[in-house]
Design an enzyme around this catalytic site. Sequence first.
Site, mmCIF file in Angstrom:
data_model
loop_
_atom_site.group_PDB
_atom_site.id
_atom_site.type_symbol
_atom_site.label_atom_id
_atom_site.label_comp_id
_atom_site.label_asym_id
_atom_site.label_seq_id
_atom_site.Cartn_x
_atom_site.Cartn_y
_atom_site.Cartn_z
ATOM 1 N N ASN A 293 -6.797 10.022 9.790
ATOM 2 C CA ASN A 293 -5.566 10.189 9.168
ATOM 3 C C ASN A 293 -5.858 10.271 7.502
ATOM 4 O OD1 ASN A 293 -3.356 8.347 7.612
ATOM 5 N ND2 ASN A 293 -2.579 8.430 9.837
ATOM 6 N N ASN B 28 -0.596 12.253 6.899
ATOM 7 C CA ASN B 28 0.534 11.064 6.607
ATOM 8 C C ASN B 28 1.566 11.530 5.576
ATOM 9 O OD1 ASN B 28 1.965 8.797 6.482
ATOM 10 N ND2 ASN B 28 0.250 7.532 6.006
ATOM 11 N N CYS C 214 4.070 7.351 4.029
ATOM 12 C CA CYS C 214 3.677 5.982 3.743
ATOM 13 C C CYS C 214 4.685 5.615 2.734
ATOM 14 C CB CYS C 214 2.329 6.079 3.042
ATOM 15 S SG CYS C 214 1.911 4.580 2.107
ATOM 16 N N LYS D 112 2.514 13.250 10.596
ATOM 17 C CA LYS D 112 3.078 11.923 10.992
ATOM 18 C C LYS D 112 4.323 11.629 9.828
ATOM 19 C CE LYS D 112 1.877 7.087 11.045
ATOM 20 N NZ LYS D 112 0.789 6.123 10.893
ATOM 21 N N ASN E 105 6.473 6.430 11.317
ATOM 22 C CA ASN E 105 5.837 5.416 10.453
ATOM 23 C C ASN E 105 6.871 4.235 10.391
ATOM 24 O OD1 ASN E 105 4.343 4.205 8.455
ATOM 25 N ND2 ASN E 105 3.451 6.243 7.756
ATOM 26 N N GLY F 70 6.191 -0.093 17.358
ATOM 27 C CA GLY F 70 6.500 -1.314 17.991
ATOM 28 C C GLY F 70 5.774 -1.167 19.543
HETATM 29 C C1 SIN Z 1 -0.069 1.389 3.626
HETATM 30 O O1 SIN Z 1 -1.139 1.540 3.219
HETATM 31 O O2 SIN Z 1 0.626 1.090 2.544
HETATM 32 C C2 SIN Z 1 0.473 1.802 4.941
HETATM 33 C C3 SIN Z 1 0.215 3.199 5.178
HETATM 34 C C4 SIN Z 1 1.420 3.838 5.733
HETATM 35 O O3 SIN Z 1 2.419 2.992 6.131
HETATM 36 O O4 SIN Z 1 1.496 5.106 5.817
#
Ligand code: SIN
Length: 305
Positions: free
Chosen positions: A100, A128, A131, A166, A193, A245
């Site tokens: 990731n 990702n 976030c 993602k 996410n 979930g």
């Molecule tokens: C985080 O590290 O803040 C969570 C990662 C995410 O929600 O993509």
Amino acid sequence: MGRLSVNLCGIELSNPVIPASGTFGYGYEFAELYDINCLGTFSFKGTTREPRFGNPTPRIAECTAGMINSVGLQNPGVDAVITEELPKLKKCFNKPVMANVSGFSVEDYAYTCEKLGAEPQVGWLEVNVSCPNVHGGGMSFGTNPEAAAEVTRAVRSVTKKPIIIKLSPNVTDIVSIAKACVDAGADGISLINTLLGMRIDLKTKRPVIANKMGGFSGQAIFPVALRMVYQVASAVNVPVIGMGGVSSAEDVIEMMLAGATAVEVGAKNLIDPFASRDIVASLERTMDRYGIDNLRDIIGGAHNG
Ligand code: SIN
């Protein structure tokens, strides 16, 4: 091929269950509890170009049927992941792992994906763009089709490994973003996410989380995730990974009926470290209960008729 096996972007998984990034560390921590080779694979902690300490604390707030996190992509940085974390994982996991990747610029994403994509143990790159807990990166790329496509193009050009983007649910039209990523070269889409949320402490009358807001996940978001997986799966011609979930074998089957080829388990791992193992173990008897011979046949089944 067993009853549970699925093919995710050209790589066979013995089952579709994948612990989600940020809920399973770099895997070896959980290998102290059970043999993690029972999992389809897992997505390791979101990795960035440079090490990150993450956001100030408190970073976690409990909610009904869920939780809010604002971790802020804490991780040791890509070089340490390659030299320290992956060698530890290799000793206890003999399957391809999902890497990731997060970033703060298009160049960051490409740099980190190129490095991780060159690692033999990395099977897929889960990029990702969603976030919600950082400024100037993460979700800012995933809430705009052009920006999401630009990241996709950049990472596509640095690796031949499958690229899975993602996506964030914090948008009005997730289908247009998914399509833009696929048009730009994504081999798969994972969603969702976390949903942006907050809590306020009645005693202090201030936000519980130091960063004020964070990402809401857990059982409460399952119907939202399922709806978005259904919408995206009907609009793109690449595999979709459903998450949000998921906490039982029934949820895995429901996600697959909505169109998911594989399913990530997130917050549930934080409540019960054996959750993903137990979901795998209960899949076959749950399939029997619903008259399902093999999981490959049910992908997208809810779209028929
Ligand atoms: C985080 O590290 O803040 C969570 C990662 C995410 O929600 O993509």
